[in-house]
Design a protein around this motif. Structure first.
Motif, mmCIF file in Angstrom:
data_model
loop_
_atom_site.group_PDB
_atom_site.id
_atom_site.type_symbol
_atom_site.label_atom_id
_atom_site.label_comp_id
_atom_site.label_asym_id
_atom_site.label_seq_id
_atom_site.Cartn_x
_atom_site.Cartn_y
_atom_site.Cartn_z
ATOM 1 N N LYS A 63 42.398 65.442 22.698
ATOM 2 C CA LYS A 63 41.345 64.889 22.012
ATOM 3 C C LYS A 63 41.688 64.096 20.945
ATOM 4 O O LYS A 63 42.151 64.700 20.000
ATOM 5 C CB LYS A 63 40.424 65.756 21.851
ATOM 6 N N GLY A 64 41.336 62.856 20.618
ATOM 7 C CA GLY A 64 41.737 61.962 19.482
ATOM 8 C C GLY A 64 43.009 61.691 19.690
ATOM 9 O O GLY A 64 43.707 61.475 20.616
ATOM 10 N N ARG A 65 43.426 61.362 18.312
ATOM 11 C CA ARG A 65 44.914 61.017 18.303
ATOM 12 C C ARG A 65 45.929 62.226 18.263
ATOM 13 O O ARG A 65 45.724 63.125 17.849
ATOM 14 C CB ARG A 65 45.033 60.539 16.744
ATOM 15 N N PRO A 66 46.971 62.153 19.040
ATOM 16 C CA PRO A 66 48.060 62.930 19.238
ATOM 17 C C PRO A 66 48.559 63.454 18.135
ATOM 18 O O PRO A 66 48.839 62.497 17.335
ATOM 19 C CB PRO A 66 49.053 62.629 20.228
ATOM 20 N N THR A 67 48.972 64.741 18.075
ATOM 21 C CA THR A 67 49.784 64.850 16.527
ATOM 22 C C THR A 67 51.089 64.467 16.951
ATOM 23 O O THR A 67 51.813 64.168 18.020
ATOM 24 C CB THR A 67 49.836 66.535 16.319
ATOM 25 N N LYS A 68 52.003 64.793 16.001
ATOM 26 C CA LYS A 68 53.343 64.265 15.951
ATOM 27 C C LYS A 68 54.145 65.216 17.064
ATOM 28 O O LYS A 68 55.032 64.734 17.866
ATOM 29 C CB LYS A 68 54.270 64.428 14.785
ATOM 30 N N LEU A 76 55.086 64.504 24.807
ATOM 31 C CA LEU A 76 54.696 63.371 25.682
ATOM 32 C C LEU A 76 56.089 62.450 25.791
ATOM 33 O O LEU A 76 56.486 62.077 27.076
ATOM 34 C CB LEU A 76 53.569 62.622 25.280
ATOM 35 N N HIS A 77 56.859 62.183 24.714
ATOM 36 C CA HIS A 77 57.838 61.296 24.825
ATOM 37 C C HIS A 77 59.051 61.970 25.800
ATOM 38 O O HIS A 77 59.680 61.237 26.600
ATOM 39 C CB HIS A 77 58.488 60.808 23.644
ATOM 40 N N LYS A 123 62.178 62.378 30.843
ATOM 41 C CA LYS A 123 62.557 63.094 32.096
ATOM 42 C C LYS A 123 62.112 62.611 33.156
ATOM 43 O O LYS A 123 62.898 62.724 34.091
ATOM 44 C CB LYS A 123 62.144 64.498 31.908
ATOM 45 N N GLN A 124 60.910 61.989 33.153
ATOM 46 C CA GLN A 124 60.447 61.565 34.362
ATOM 47 C C GLN A 124 61.248 60.174 34.764
ATOM 48 O O GLN A 124 61.223 60.002 36.210
ATOM 49 C CB GLN A 124 58.859 61.127 34.400
ATOM 50 N N GLN A 125 61.306 59.541 33.855
ATOM 51 C CA GLN A 125 62.206 58.098 34.263
ATOM 52 C C GLN A 125 63.702 58.442 34.602
ATOM 53 O O GLN A 125 64.080 57.650 35.501
ATOM 54 C CB GLN A 125 62.043 57.267 32.932
#
Length: 136
Positions: A116-121, A127-128, A133-135
């Motif tokens: 919710k809102g802006r993601p933390t570092k 996520l990165h 890994k998916q790519q």
């Protein structure tokens, strides 16, 4: 609140939908009618179309699709208890809405508490890493 005078028995569709509490404002009711979310006796209607007792309405709102029969007329918005007396919902419509709400309740939700809102570092790094890994 319901209209009893025969001369005043002409109520615009958008006013009646607002008075029956299907929409929060008359302008929202008008927009829904113009968008084709309201059918009067099986046909698309216009906001100024008059409604009379016994008319069948199919109303699509954010909280479900209603098939109702107009029981009383009113052009004033009152308490929810009074608004509920303005129409009779068909048993098929009630059953369909109950089934739809049950289906919505059973659908799993995949919300991360940090999404919710802006993601933390830390969450951004996760996520990165996941997308990398998916790519490859």
């Amino acid at each position: 609140m319901p209209v009893h005078d025969e001369a005043a028995a002409k109520v615009r569709l958008d006013k009646w939908l607002w008075a029956a509490r299907f929409y929060k404002t008359r302008s929202l009711a008008t927009e829904a009618i113009d968008a084709g979310h309201v059918h009067l006796n099986g046909d698309r209607a216009k906001p100024a179309r008059t409604v009379k007792a016994g008319d069948r309405l199919r109303v699509l709102t954010a909280h479900g699709e209603f098939d109702v029969v107009v029981a009383q007329l009113s052009d004033r918005r009152g308490p929810a208890e009074v608004a509920r007396t303005l129409y009779d919902e068909t048993p098929e419509s009630e059953a369909r809405r109950a089934q739809q709400s049950l289906d919505r309740a059973l659908v799993p939700t995949f919300e991360h508490p940090l999404s919710k809102g802006r993601p933390t570092k830390k969450w951004r790094r996760q996520l990165h890493d996941f997308s990398r890994k998916q790519q490859g």
